[in-house]
Each structure stands twice: as structure tokens, then as C-alpha cells.
Motif scaffolding. Structure first.
Motif, short mmCIF file in Angstrom:
data_model
loop_
_atom_site.label_atom_id
_atom_site.label_comp_id
_atom_site.label_asym_id
_atom_site.label_seq_id
_atom_site.Cartn_x
_atom_site.Cartn_y
_atom_site.Cartn_z
N THR A 56 0.83 -1.21 0.00
CA THR A 56 0.00 0.00 0.00
C THR A 56 0.86 1.26 0.00
O THR A 56 0.49 2.28 -0.54
CB THR A 56 -0.91 0.02 1.25
N THR A 57 2.03 1.15 0.66
CA THR A 57 2.93 2.31 0.69
C THR A 57 4.34 1.84 0.31
O THR A 57 4.60 0.64 0.29
CB THR A 57 3.03 2.90 2.12
N GLY A 58 5.20 2.78 0.04
CA GLY A 58 6.61 2.46 -0.19
C GLY A 58 6.85 1.77 -1.52
O GLY A 58 5.90 1.43 -2.23
N PRO A 59 8.11 1.56 -1.82
CA PRO A 59 8.44 0.90 -3.09
C PRO A 59 8.13 -0.60 -3.02
O PRO A 59 7.95 -1.14 -1.92
CB PRO A 59 9.94 1.16 -3.24
N PRO A 60 8.09 -1.29 -4.16
CA PRO A 60 7.78 -2.72 -4.16
C PRO A 60 8.77 -3.53 -3.30
O PRO A 60 9.93 -3.15 -3.15
CB PRO A 60 7.92 -3.12 -5.63
N LYS A 61 8.25 -4.61 -2.75
CA LYS A 61 9.08 -5.49 -1.91
C LYS A 61 9.39 -6.78 -2.67
O LYS A 61 8.58 -7.26 -3.47
CB LYS A 61 8.31 -5.84 -0.63
N GLY A 62 10.57 -7.34 -2.39
CA GLY A 62 10.98 -8.59 -3.06
C GLY A 62 10.42 -9.79 -2.31
O GLY A 62 10.76 -10.02 -1.16
N VAL A 63 9.56 -10.53 -2.96
CA VAL A 63 8.95 -11.73 -2.35
C VAL A 63 9.86 -12.92 -2.68
O VAL A 63 10.07 -13.24 -3.85
CB VAL A 63 7.54 -11.95 -2.93
N VAL A 64 10.39 -13.55 -1.64
CA VAL A 64 11.31 -14.67 -1.85
C VAL A 64 10.48 -15.96 -1.97
O VAL A 64 9.79 -16.36 -1.04
CB VAL A 64 12.30 -14.79 -0.68
N VAL A 65 10.55 -16.56 -3.15
CA VAL A 65 9.74 -17.76 -3.43
C VAL A 65 10.67 -18.96 -3.56
O VAL A 65 11.60 -18.94 -4.39
CB VAL A 65 8.93 -17.57 -4.73
N SER A 66 10.42 -19.98 -2.76
CA SER A 66 11.32 -21.15 -2.78
C SER A 66 10.96 -22.12 -3.89
O SER A 66 9.85 -22.12 -4.42
CB SER A 66 11.26 -21.88 -1.44
N ARG A 67 11.89 -22.98 -4.19
CA ARG A 67 11.66 -24.04 -5.19
C ARG A 67 10.57 -24.98 -4.69
O ARG A 67 9.72 -25.44 -5.46
CB ARG A 67 12.96 -24.82 -5.43
N ARG A 68 10.57 -25.24 -3.38
CA ARG A 68 9.57 -26.14 -2.81
C ARG A 68 8.16 -25.57 -3.01
O ARG A 68 7.24 -26.30 -3.39
CB ARG A 68 9.85 -26.29 -1.30
#
Ligand code: MCA
Ligand code: AMP
Length: 472
Positions: free
Chosen positions: A141-153
Motif C-alpha cells: 500500500t505504501t513504499g516501493p515494491p518489496k521482493g517476495v522470496v519464493v522457494s523451489r519447494r
């Protein structure tokens, strides 16, 4: 093995039947993919993270596949990214190189090209399922985009859950024209195909005629689209009718309007599958190939997923089809946190590991879910893209001609929501639209800018966004 259909032993043993991927005029067989992607793996092996400008091209397919073979996490960068967002993603992710296509400005990073015709048959050990596969930047909702860490599992689990729900098999030909930098197009469409072993066709733009052609000429069976795509298909009656021979039409990333569901059913004969999820959870709810498809409802929990509805006071609400509450999800497909942002991660993951979706829903006694809306008006879904009002306001305020800015998502028949910016200042609307397109990305630009005398605020000076919505 995450990309099970690229098992070199299986490919060598003759699982290489025709083209596995068609994109941007290039066809790649499964052995082309293994050979060229392994050659990419050899050149990036050992890197901690690389950025891929995720244009819909064979270079992107090979770049992502090569990194997954080598166990190097990929940061997909939107193909239409602007300057400020590009700088943020690179600085935040600390990517070490650009792999594949180069953007307008490389921001000082080295470049590793992808060579379509290079081949390597080196065998890599399968990386740990706990390792990060992707870091996908997404808006809050605020701030710059965040990096979502997605695992192989998480990716493997989600594809397997969906394969079961949709009866998705190697005999399918999956078709879409969506971006390759979000879960929908990249994880489900491309990686799903490379895990299940079906043929994957990318149409370039997701135009109705291109989907019709992919069914008619390439035997497309499993078609993915955001609601905007399906709404445009319905508008083009011939294209909708041409989809009749497909097996499943699947809609997701935003609410599929009931009239679009009904229009598709009337013209193509298909009652679309609807599914729901997010970058943080991957896809967790869906209707099933063999089950009920109810217009306006997004389906049942996939295998291994549990959901709950929570009231404002924290109590759990009944699944009675009427009680409206915040939707929380638990699933083997949850993300591993926001990169560099333990504070933000803690905000959405309760102490007990349930992900707070930010969506408001009802659940009926059969477990069917309906998404009623979002808790925050500041998270906008336009054309299936998730866009934070705050990030657009921040950029607008950096423009010399803007003194105040407020952004809302207004209902839109084509895009679901249309971004409208209200500004106080002396800049021209078109100039501001271009400015956002250049700084953030083309798809985050406001469709409309209204220059106003003042913004509605309460006695404390707080912006009244609900009032702005009424102005529209
Ligand atoms: C117009 N253009 C501009 C400007 N104005 N370019 C620069 N500056 C400007 N001021 C041009 C662009 O260059 C581009 O041209 C064209 O306009 C784009 O038009 P636009 O109207 O923005 O696109 P659209 O046709 O309206 O896009 C509709 C769409 C798109 C294709 C449906 O919204 C889309 O791809 N949505 C998919 C989003 C998605 O995949 N979301 C998944 C996230 P040109 O066309 O020539 O390049 S959600 C997810 O992953 C989860 C987990 C889930 O549930 O699925
Ligand atoms: P993203 O991370 O871009 O996938 O955005 C996730 C958000 O998209 C969810 O929290 C929902 O608000 C919305 N969303 C995704 N799929 C659906 C759907 N089928 N119906 C309604 N909203 C959806």
C-alpha cells in the motif's frame, strides 16, 4: 526435480516430442531447452542472484530455466520497467548481473547474454528445495515494491496442486500472453509447463485473436488469462467462439466479473475455472476441472491449503456463506519473507504462520470462497497488476509541478480498476502520466490525472480517499 520435464535422462531417452516452448517466433524442443539453458547455467553458476529483464522472448525462457538448473535465484524485472523502479529493484535485490536482454540503462551491472544456439550437456545436481528460486517484486500500500522470496519447494507444491485440480497433463498445450515477471505468467504458465511436461505457447500480447489462433492452429487446450483478457475475448464474439475446442479456460489475478463468466460460457461453451492467490502465497484456491464452477466465487482450498475468516476483534468467523471477514491462509506454498524486510514480513505473517491476505471474503459450508474486496483502498488491481497507490503518489510528488497527490483505483469495465491521480499543482496531466510511466513502469501509469484546487481532508488533515472516489 523442480523442472521435471527437463530431466536430461528423460530427454535423452526420447521424451523430446516436438516443440516444448513457442515464444516470439522461436520454437524450442525439450532438448533445445536443456542444452541451451544448461549453457546459461554454466555461465551464471556461483552467482548469488541475477536480474532478468523479463520480456516475452526465448532469451527470458532460457535465462530463467538456466538459473533454476544452476540454483541461482532470479529477479524478474518488468519488461516495461521505468528508471526509479529499476534502480530500486537492483539496489534492493543486489543482483550481480543482467542475464539475457539488456534494459535501456544497465545501472552499472555486467551483462551475461543468452545464446539461443549454445549447448551444454553438463549434469547439475538438483538444488535444495529450500533454496530461493525467484525474488518477485510486488507492490504494497505504501513504499516501493518489496521482493517476495519464493522457494523451489513452494513452486513445485503449487504446480502439483494445480495439476491435480485442473487435471493438467503433458498432453495439454498451455497458452497465454501474460507477462513473464509475475506468478501468473511465469510460475504457473512457464514453470508449470516445464514441470508438468506440456507444450507452452506464448502469444506475445494476450489479444483475443491470438488466443483463438493458438487454439485453432496449435491445439491450445489450457488457456490462462486475467479478467481483462477474458472480458476482451467476450467483446470479440468470433474469438470467444473459436475457444470452444479448448479444454479449460482459467481466470485469475483479479475478480472475474459475473457477466464475463456468463459471456464466455454463452459464446465458447466454457464455464471458466477461477482461481485465487497472491505473489506471497502462490495459488491457494481454485475451482476444479471436475467440480462446481460458480460465477463470482473463486473456489475451494487446493490440497494442503487451509483458510480461516477472522473478524476485526480477532475471533474466527463461521463458514456460513454470509459472514464477512479477513482471509488468512496457510499453505505449503507460502513465501519465505520479503527480502531485507523482516518488519513487513512480520506484519503479514502472524505468530502462528498464517498469511494475512489483506482480502476480505466469505466461505460457505461447502468450503467455496468468495472474495468481497480488499482491506485497503491503497492496493489497486488494474488489468491484473497489483499497484500501490503510495508508490505512485511518491513519484508524482517528485515532479516539480506537483504539490499534493492522491491516487485511487476507480471501477473500470475493462481493467477492473483504473488508476486515477488527483494532483494539486501546475503540471499537465499528460506530462504526469508519462512521468509515472518512465519512473515506475508503463502499466503503473495513471489512466487519468485530474488537476484540482485542493484535496478533501478531515479536520486532522488526513486525506479522505472515499470522498475522492465519490468525485469519480
Ligand atoms: C500508452 N502506452 C504508453 C503510454 N501510454 N507507453 C509509455 N508511456 C505512456 N504514457 C503504450 C505502451 O507502450 C503499450 O504499447 C501499450 O500502451 C500498453 O497499453 P496498456 O493500455 O497499458 O495495456 P493494456 O492493453 O490495457 O493491458 C491489458 C493487459 C495487461 C494486457 C491485460 O494489463 C496485462 O498484461 N495484465 C496482466 C497482469 C498480470 O499478469 N498479473 C499477474 C499478477 P505496446 O502494446 O505497443 O507495447 S498476479 C499474480 O501473479 C497472482 C499470484 C495471480 O493470482 O495470478
Ligand atoms: P498479486 O500478488 O499480484 O497476485 O495480487 C494478489 C491479490 O490479487 C490478491 O490478494 C487479491 O486481492 C487479488 N486476486 C488474485 N486473484 C483473485 C481472484 N480470483 N479474485 C479476486 N481477487 C484476486
Amino acid at each position: 526435480m523442480l523442472l521435471a520435464s527437463l530431466n536430461p535422462a528423460a530427454v535423452a531417452a526420447g521424451a523430446d516430442l516436438g516443440d516444448a516452448v513457442r515464444i516470439d517466433g522461436v520454437s524450442l524442443s525439450r532438448s533445445d531447452l536443456v542444452g541451451a539453458a544448461t549453457s546459461v547455467a554454466e555461465r551464471v553458476g556461483g552467482a548469488s542472484r541475477v536480474a532478468v529483464l523479463a520480456t516475452p522472448t526465448a532469451a527470458t525462457v532460457l535465462a530463467v530455466t538456466g538459473c533454476l538448473i544452476a540454483g541461482v535465484p532470479v529477479v524478474p524485472v518488468p519488461a516495461d520497467v521505468g528508471a526509479a523502479e529499476r534502480r530500486h529493484i537492483l539496489a534492493d535485490s543486489r543482483a550481480q548481473a543482467w542475464l539475457g536482454e539488456l534494459p535501456e540503462e544497465a545501472e552499472g551491472l555486467p551483462h551475461v547474454p543468452v545464446r539461443l544456439h549454445a549447448r551444454s550437456w553438463h549434469r547439475y545436481p538438483e538444488p535444495s528445495p529450500d533454496a530461493a528460486a525467484l525474488i518477485i517484486y510486488t507492490s504494497g500500500t505504501t513504499g516501493p515494491p518489496k521482493g517476495v522470496v519464493v522457494s523451489r519447494r513452494a513452486i513445485a507444491a503449487d504446480i502439483d496442486m494445480l495439476a491435480q485440480a485442473w487435471e493438467w497433463t503433458p498432453q495439454d498445450t498451455l497458452v497465454h500472453g501474460l507477462p513473464l515477471y509475475h506468478v501468473h505468467g511465469l510460475v504457473l504458465g512457464l514453470l508449470g509447463s516445464l514441470r508438468v511436461g506440456n507444450r507452452f505457447v506464448h502469444t506475445g500480447k494476450p489479444k483475443p485473436a491470438a488466443y483463438a489462433r493458438a487454439v485453432r492452429e496449435l491445439g491450445g487446450t489450457l488457456l490462462f488469462g486475467v479478467p481483462t483478457v477474458w472480458s476482451r475475448v467476450v467483446e470479440d464474439g468470433d474469438a470467444a467462439r473459436a475457444l470452444a475446442p479448448a479444454r479449460l479456460l482459467v481466470s485469475g489475478s483479479a475478480a472475474l466479473p459475473v457477466p464475463v463468466f456468463d459471456g464466455l460460457a454463452a459464446l465458447s461453451g466454457h464455464r471458466a475455472i477461477e482461481r485465487y492467490g497472491s505473489t506471497e502465497t502462490l495459488i491457494t484456491l481454485s475451482t476444479f476441472a471436475s467440480g462446481e464452477r460458480r460465477p463470482g466465487w473463486v473456489g475451494l482450498p487446493l490440497q494442503g491449503v487451509t483458510t480461516r475468516l477472522v473478524a476485526d476483534d480477532g475471533t474466527e468467523l463461521p463458514h456460513d456463506g454470509e459472514s464477512i471477514g479477513q482471509l488468512h491462509v496457510q499453505s505449503p506454498t507460502l513465501f519465505d519473507g520479503y527480502l531485507n524486510r523482516p518488519d513487513a514480513t512480520a506484519e503479514v505473517l502472524g505468530d502462528d504462520g498464517w498469511y494475512h491476505t489483506g482480502d476480505v471474503a466469505v466461505i460457505d459450508s461447502s468450503g467455496m470462497h468468495r472474495i468481497v474486496g480488499r482491506e485497503s483502498v491503497d492496493l489497486i488491481k488494474s488489468g491484473g497488476f497489483r499497484i500501490g497507490a503510495g508508490e505512485i503518489e511518491t513519484v508524482l510528488l517528485q515532479h516539480a509541478g506537483v504539490r499534493e497527490a492522491a491516487v485511487i483505483g476507480a471501477p473500470d469495465a475493462d481493467l477492473g480498476q483504473r488508476i486515477i491521480a488527483f494532483v494539486v499543482g501546475d503540471a499537465q496531466p499528460d506530462e504526469l502520466i508519462d512521468y509515472v510511466a518512465q519512473q515506475l513502469s508503463v502499466h503503473k501509469r495513471p489512466r487519468e490525472v485530474r488537476v484540482v484546487e485542493s484535496l478533501p481532508r478531515n479536520a486532522m488533515g488526513k486525506l479522505l480517499k472515499k470522498e475522492l472516489a465519490q468525485w469519480v
